[in-house]
Structures are given as structure tokens and as C-alpha cells.
Design an enzyme around this catalytic site. Structure first.
Site: not given
Length: 423
Positions: A351, A390, A348, A261, A276
């Protein structure tokens, strides 16, 4: 994408649901195009009926030996007009599809109102957040002190938002991948799939990454290949353009892949550490289900992801995302947020989303319940089970000791040759 017929017949409801997201999606402009399309379809059908009648008359005249030159020219004129109308129809249908591709899914009725993550509603919590007798270190401090994370050398060979795992750090990452896959395949019933990490534009369009999120993706120049941002894209599109057998429903798949990403919209956020990154590993869960079973399948999928956190003894909470925080293609999403001690808050880690038939319409994925049944669009779901980097963050920070060492969760030790502590 949304069904244009449903928008036409339920305009006010669609507008009201989209208002939960905020923004202007030009439903009026879309319906104007749809009205023009219906007019063209009606006019074309009328001309085709007229041409068929003329063809019948021509045939009858020729059979009786009469001259049909006068109406043959009329038939040719009508044929030319039909060709022009069909060309206009093709253009307007292309315009409608382009507009539909930029309109997000309508949120489910049950999601909270709100503009941003501060309006998300907590559903439940699990586990006790750790209490330390010392200042908890961040995973960056711990990783660099232990020599298991190397951010400076990663920046040298690649740039910002990358890391190099070393020794027990690399082993921890690999152990988590295998642990997650084993739980999901052996206990939760998912089929493991190893998909390509490069996919084409049709695949990205099918799950909603294109055209809206083009700037968040990495593309291989001079090709139609994109690096996947998640295994959701290849897994869901495995069945693009197909009609599934009802006996195979629901379809459950999982995959480990690296994800890529650009993080174009995250300037200044989480600039250091593993939270991130441009490249990270993830185990993804994907389901294809019948419409009436999809919401139940979302609860099961969320529970599957939660089970990984429970086995690792990591404190977390589940939140129902509000309209303003909902993903583009999702109708409903539960976020799993794990406790990060150095930040003193939940972050987070997964999801879990239900997309109704939104992605299936884009990718044309249908199912036939029985031999005589009419094909219908499936409902798609996916969720991280989990984001591996994460999870590394959560283990390092929640399991840290005052001497800077890290205890390995008991469930993970068999995957690390019995290692109990990283020192």
C-alpha cells in the site's frame, strides 16, 4: 491530525470529504468545543489587558506616592479569574486534541466513491498471469511438500498465524530482503535505516496507530513499549518535534523490519499460510516532502515498489482505493496487488499512501525552506517495498512447476548463491 482552523473555515468541504469514508465523526461536537475555546481565549485576553492597565496605574500611583490598595485587590481578583480560565482552556484544548486524534484524514478529491474494496479502481496491470497445465498448488502445499515452510511446528512454539522457514525457504526470505534494500538504496536513492522494533505511545500516536487501532497492536505489559506494526512508525517519527532544513528535502528512507499485528479484525480470513500473520518481514519506504511535491512523490514511490515486482517477473495490478477502503491516516492510496494462482485473484502486496500533513501535525514535523521562512508542516508518504512474506507467496505460486519444484527468478539468483530451483 486535521487542522482545527481548516475545519472551522471549511466545515462543509471537510464534512463532504469525510462522507467518502462513511461513519459519523461528530464534526459538530468538535466545532462546539472550538467555539468554547475561542470564547475562553477572548475572555482571557481581555482580562490580561485589564490587568496590564491596572498594573500601569498601580505603578504610576506608587511613583507619585499615592495609595494603590483599592486596585491591587482588583488585580488579584482578575489574576485568580485568569488562572481559572487558563485551567478551563487547558482542559478544553485537551478535549479538542482527543477528538481530533479520532477523526481520520480527509480523502483526496481524486479518490473513488465507494464503501469497500469492490469499488476500488484499477489503474494499470503488468505482466501475464501464468497458465498451468496442472492444478496450481497453494504456497502452503508447496512449502510443506518441499520442507521449506513448517506451520505445525510454528503453531506448537507460538500459535496460529506464525510460520517457520527452513533451508531454501529461509534463504529465499533473506535474499528478498537484501534484494529489495539494494534496489531501493542503490537505484532509488533511499537512505537505509535500522530502527528499533519497540516504540513508545507518542510514536504510535504520531503516525495514527493510536488511539484508534490499539486492539490491532501488541503491547509489552507494564511498559510504554509497543511492537511496531510497520517501520512507518519509527521512520516517520525520527523527525518528530523537529524543524527540517529545506536543503534536505525530500527525505527518503527505507528499512527492513519484522512487523507485528494482532489481526484483531480478521477473524476467519486467511487463517492458513503466509498472507496474514502475527509476525512478518517487510521493507518499508518513507518520504517527507513539500506539500506541492507530495503527489508527484507518491507516483515515484509507487513506481519504486512496482520495480521490485517487475524485476521478479511477478504479474500485478495497481488500484486506487475508494473512500470506504482508505486507511485511517491516508488521503490517497495505491495498492499493488500481485497475482496468486491458487486463489485465482490479485492480493495486496503493498500500500503506497500519501498522508498530506496529517501525520506531521500529530508528530509536529516541520520544515523551513530558507533562513527567513516560517516553518511549515511536511507531507508524509510511505509504502511497502515490499511485504516479504507475500512476495514469497507470489514467487512460490507463480514460479511453480508440475513436479512441485519452484523456479527462482533470475534477478534473485545472485542472492541465493546461484540457486535456480528449489526441489
Amino acid at each position: 491530525m486535521l487542522d482545527i482552523k481548516s475545519i472551522r473555515e471549511n466545515e462543509q468541504r471537510v464534512r463532504a470529504l469525510l462522507e467518502k469514508r462513511g461513519g459519523d465523526y461528530d464534526i459538530g461536537g468538535l466545532l462546539k468545543l472550538d467555539k468554547d475555546r475561542l470564547h475562553l481565549v477572548h475572555k482571557t485576553d481581555e482580562l490580561k489587558r485589564a490587568r496590564n492597565e491596572i498594573s500601569r496605574i498601580i505603578g504610576a500611583r506608587k511613583k507619585s506616592g499615592e495609595n494603590a490598595d483599592d486596585i491591587q485587590s482588583e488585580s488579584r481578583r482578575i489574576g485568580s479569574e485568569i488562572k481559572e480560565l487558563e485551567s478551563s482552556l487547558k482542559n478544553i484544548e485537551s478535549d479538542i486534541r482527543s477528538k481530533l486524534l479520532t477523526i481520520p484524514n480527509t480523502p483526496d478529491e481524486t479518490i473513488p466513491e465507494g464503501d469497500d474494496e469492490s469499488f476500488n479502481v484499477e489503474i494499470r496491470r503488468w505482466g501475464e498471469t501464468p497458465e498451468f497445465t496442472f492444478r496450481p498448488r497453494s504456497h502452503v502445499e508447496l512449502g510443506e511438500a518441499l520442507g521449506i515452510l513448517d506451520f505445525s511446528r510454528a503453531a506448537k512454539i507460538a500459535g496460529a498465524r506464525f510460520t517457520v522457514y527452513k533451508g531454501p525457504g529461509a534463504e529465499l526470505e533473506r535474499a528478498l530482503i537484501n534484494f529489495m534494500l539494494d534496489i531501493h538504496t542503490r537505484e532509488h536513492g533511499y537512505l537505509e535505516v535500522a530502527p528499533p522494533y519497540l516504540v513508545n505511545s507518542d510514536t504510535m500516536t504520531g503516525t495514527g496507530q493510536l488511539p484508534k487501532f490499539k486492539d490491532d497492536l501488541f503491547k509489552i505489559s507494564s511498559t510504554d513499549y509497543w511492537l511496531i506494526p510497520t517501520a512507518e512508525a519509527p521512520l516517520t517519527n525520527l523527525y518528530a518535534g523537529e524543524i527540517l532544513d529545506g536543503a534536505d528535502m525530500p527525505v527518503l528512507m527505507c528499512a527492513f523490519t519484522p512487523c507485528f499485528r494482532s489481526e484483531a479484525g480478521s477473524y476467519g480470513r486467511d487463517t492458513t499460510g503466509l498472507i496474514r500473520q502475527h509476525q512478518f518481514n517487510k521493507v518499508e519506504l518513507v518520504k517527507l516532502a513539500y506539500a506541492e511535491e507530495a503527489e508527484s512523490e507518491l507516483e515515484k514511490l509507487t513506481g519504486n515498489a512496482e520495480e521490485i515486482l517487475r524485476r521478479l517477473n511477478l504479474p500485478y495490478r495497481v488500484v486506487n482505493l475508494c473512500g470506504g477502503d482508505l486507511g485511517f491516516s491516508a488521503a490517497k492510496t495505491y495498492d499493488l496487488e500481485v497475482w496468486v494462482p491458487s486463489q485465482g485473484k490479485y492480493r495486496e502486496i503493498s500500500s503506497c499512501s500519501w498522508f498530506t500533513d496529517y501525520q506531521a501535525r500529530r508528530a509536529n514535523i516541520r520544515v523551513r525552506r530558507g533562513k527567513k521562512s516560517k516553518p511549515e508542516y511536511v507531507h508524509t508518504l510511505n509504502g511497502s517495498g515490499l511485504a516479504v512474506g507475500r512476495t514469497v507467496v507470489a514467487i512460490m505460486e507463480n514460479m511453480q512447476c508440475d513436479d512441485g519444484s519452484i523456479s527462482i527468478p533470475k534477478a534473485l539468483r545472485p542472492y541465493m548463491n546461484g540457486l535456480e530451483t528449489i526441489r
